[in-house]
Design an enzyme around this catalytic site. Structure first.
Site, PDB file in Angstrom:
ATOM      1  N   LYS A  59      10.910  47.285 -52.841  1.00  0.00           N
ATOM      2  CA  LYS A  59      10.448  48.684 -53.273  1.00  0.00           C
ATOM      3  C   LYS A  59      11.031  48.894 -54.844  1.00  0.00           C
ATOM      4  CE  LYS A  59      12.240  52.514 -53.739  1.00  0.00           C
ATOM      5  NZ  LYS A  59      11.236  53.070 -54.684  1.00  0.00           N
ATOM      6  N   GLU A  85      24.297  47.761 -57.750  1.00  0.00           N
ATOM      7  CA  GLU A  85      24.723  47.976 -59.151  1.00  0.00           C
ATOM      8  C   GLU A  85      24.655  49.176 -59.661  1.00  0.00           C
ATOM      9  OE1 GLU A  85      26.434  46.075 -61.107  1.00  0.00           O
ATOM     10  OE2 GLU A  85      26.699  44.633 -59.634  1.00  0.00           O
ATOM     11  N   CYS A 145      22.189  50.117 -67.758  1.00  0.00           N
ATOM     12  CA  CYS A 145      23.721  50.636 -67.278  1.00  0.00           C
ATOM     13  C   CYS A 145      24.809  50.068 -68.009  1.00  0.00           C
ATOM     14  CB  CYS A 145      23.625  49.917 -65.749  1.00  0.00           C
ATOM     15  SG  CYS A 145      23.333  48.115 -65.837  1.00  0.00           S
ATOM     16  N   GLU A 162      27.887  59.329 -66.447  1.00  0.00           N
ATOM     17  CA  GLU A 162      26.765  58.506 -67.122  1.00  0.00           C
ATOM     18  C   GLU A 162      25.743  59.210 -67.471  1.00  0.00           C
ATOM     19  OE1 GLU A 162      24.324  55.739 -64.683  1.00  0.00           O
ATOM     20  OE2 GLU A 162      24.563  54.128 -66.262  1.00  0.00           O
TER      21      GLU A 162
END
Ligand SMILES: NC(=O)C1=CN([C@@H]2O[C@H](COP(=O)(O)OP(=O)(O)OC[C@H]3O[C@@H](n4cnc5c(N)ncnc54)[C@H](O)[C@@H]3O)[C@@H](O)[C@H]2O)C=CC1
Ligand SMILES: O=C(O)CCC(=O)C(=O)O
Length: 488
Positions: A180, A255, A289, A390
């Protein structure tokens, strides 16, 4: 360059067939450099499509796991060859779908080729060990078996590399897969899946289901037929995926974010450190990331570093990633741009000092895209939101410290622990950093971003579920160890 064919309608890939979503609906995938351009129409699937894909993956599982690793690897080899042949076209699709520059997209696509070839070879490597038994007549050894059906939920920031570094090891170790992808990059995912189809992957071994994350994601994570789920994306969604998997005893791997620091020591080569800060923080518009977002500078060199950084930032060329003149493209979608702009406002509200950028970029060729100026804040304290959360955009937070120890302590003062780097020429500082830095990836005299496919990758603290992806470490998630005791 390949002629680009926009506005094509893409389908799911289930049981070896390209199939429309059961809803009959599609949604446009838009070019973030020009919101008026539709890259293609992608399926807006429902949970029934996930059911069909999982059933196909289950049905294909027995025959696929019974093949030798070498036979499964040969499918990956063939898929790598197709991807390599189509690299220009697929890179162009990626640039149009999520905005990174064509050079970066091409690099990522070729990295995808290398990932496939690497894991093709893994099919022929050792999967166990012989252990001396206390029974002199017995043979005691370990082997590894696949999990069964693996669900892959992937983000939009590396639309070729991330699905492949999850799918390739899953397949070579004998699992079947339901992928997906992020809806923002579903055209790219469909083209990568086409490479496997052309390579002759047996029906049902790899299935693609595209749709809204909030519908297809939970349908996959909660599906009783999915034995393992591997996810890359935000912390909020990662937590939901892990809860769903844990609740039904499925294996999971996450992750997630980073708040990656670069430390500039007093003896750093400042020119190289500036280059690494810009490359690590702003390439891919800061949407990695592993992107640098906190720049922690020892006071002695702060003014000199800042002057060099600002002069380089001023020369960054923003624009459509398809143009060879552009160094930095747009944010990948409007929501991401809005998030970045909100963080910039929060930085100002919390008292940080804006040194560069700070707004949506406008100007010729930019007004229809989701562009944010490369932004630098000064006077950032470790408590501010822009130093803790973040952002996933082109924003650098400069933080001043008085010593290397304070720099490492500040770098560690984060909920995240994915990647960290230091610029110094002192071996003692290097060793302290390697020892004391709480991050899964520590880099010396190199930028924070930059992952090598043959080495383990993953984070500490809130950055991951503490497992590792890539390299030979991938075998740990995608297989279970079976201990075998045999007596005549
Ligand atoms: N670690 C990384 O590489 C990435 C981190 N992010 C972070 O996430 C923030 C938001 O970006 P998004 O695209 O919204 O990330 P996201 O976490 O919503 O999306 C990642 C993947 O999860 C899927 N998803 C969405 N909702 C889901 C649900 N309820 N259950 C299962 N799967 C679901 C998405 O469709 C996509 O395939 C970014 O600002 C960034 O901070 C985003 C992408 C990649
Ligand atoms: O830095 C890289 O090459 C990979 C970054 C990554 O894994 C991510 O952003 O999700």
């Amino acid at each position: 360059m390949t002629a680009f064919q926009g506005e094509q309608v893409y389908r799911n890939y289930i049981q070896g067939e390209w199939t429309a979503a059961s809803t009959g609906r599609t949604v446009p995938s838009l070019n973030p450099a020009n919101r008026q351009e539709v890259v293609g129409y992608v399926p807006d699937s429902a949970s029934e499509d996930v059911d069909r894909a999982v059933a196909a993956a289950q049905a294909a599982s027995r025959a696929w796991r019974r093949l030798s690793g070498a036979e499964r690897g040969s499918v990956l080899h063939r898929a790598a060859n197709v991807l390599e042949r189509r690299a220009d076209e697929i890179a162009e699709t990626m640039t149009r779908e999520m905005g990174k520059t064509l050079a970066e997209a091409k690099g990522e696509t070729l990295r995808g080729v290398a990932i496939l070839r690497y894991y093709a070879g893994e099919g022929m490597r050792s999967i166990g060990e012989v252990i001396p038994s206390t029974d002199s007549e017995a043979l005691l050894f370990t082997t590894r078996v696949p999990l069964g059906v693996v669900g892959v939920i992937s983000p939009w920031n590396f639309p070729v590399a991330i699905p492949l570094w999850k799918t390739a090891p899953a397949l070579v170790y004998g699992n079947t897969v339901v992928l997906k992808p992020a809806q923002e990059t579903a055209v790219t995912a469909a083209k990568v899946t086409e490479c496997f189809a052309e390579a002759g992957i047996p029906a049902g071994v790899l299935n693609l289901v595209c749709g809204s994350g909030s519908v297809i994601g939970p349908a996959l994570a909660e599906h009783p037929g999915v034995n393992g789920i591997t996810f890359t994306g935000s912390n909020a969604v990662g937590k939901q995926v892990s809860r769903a998997a844990l609740a039904r005893g499925a294996k999971y791997q996450l992750e997630m974010g980073g708040k990656n620091p670069i430390i500039i020591a007093a003896d750093a080569n400042l020119d190289l450190a500036v280059e690494a800060t810009i490359s690590g923080g702003l390439k891919s518009t800061g949407q990695k990331c592993t992107a640098t977002s906190r720049v922690i500078i020892v006071r002695e060199v702060y003014e000199a570093f800042k002057a060099k950084l600002l002069s380089q930032i001023a020369s960054i060329r923003l624009g459509d990633g398809m143009s060879a003149d552009s160094w930095m493209g747009p944010c990948a979608n409007e929501r991401q741009m809005d998030t970045v702009l909100q963080y910039i406002q929060q930085g100002l509200d919390e008292g940080a000092v804006l040194l560069a950028g700070g707004a949506r970029a406008d100007g010729p060729g930019l007004s229809e895209g989701f562009y944010v100026q490369p932004t630098v804040f000064d006077g950032v304290t470790p408590q501010m939101s822009i130093a803790r959360e973040e952002i996933f955009g082109p924003v650098l937070a400069l933080i001043t410290v008085d010593s290397l120890q304070e720099a490492i302590d500040t770098a560690n003062d984060s909920d995240y622990g994915l990647s960290a780097s230091i610029y110094t020429q002192n071996i003692g500082s290097v060793l302290s950093f390697i020892r004391d830095m709480d991050a899964g990836l520590v880099r010396v005299n190199a930028e924070t971003a930059g992952v090598e496919l043959q080495a383990p990758f993953g984070g500490m603290k809130m950055s991951s579920s503490h497992s590792r992806e890539q390299g030979q470490a991938a075998i740990e998630f995608f297989t279970s160890i079976k201990t075998v005791f045999v007596k005549p």
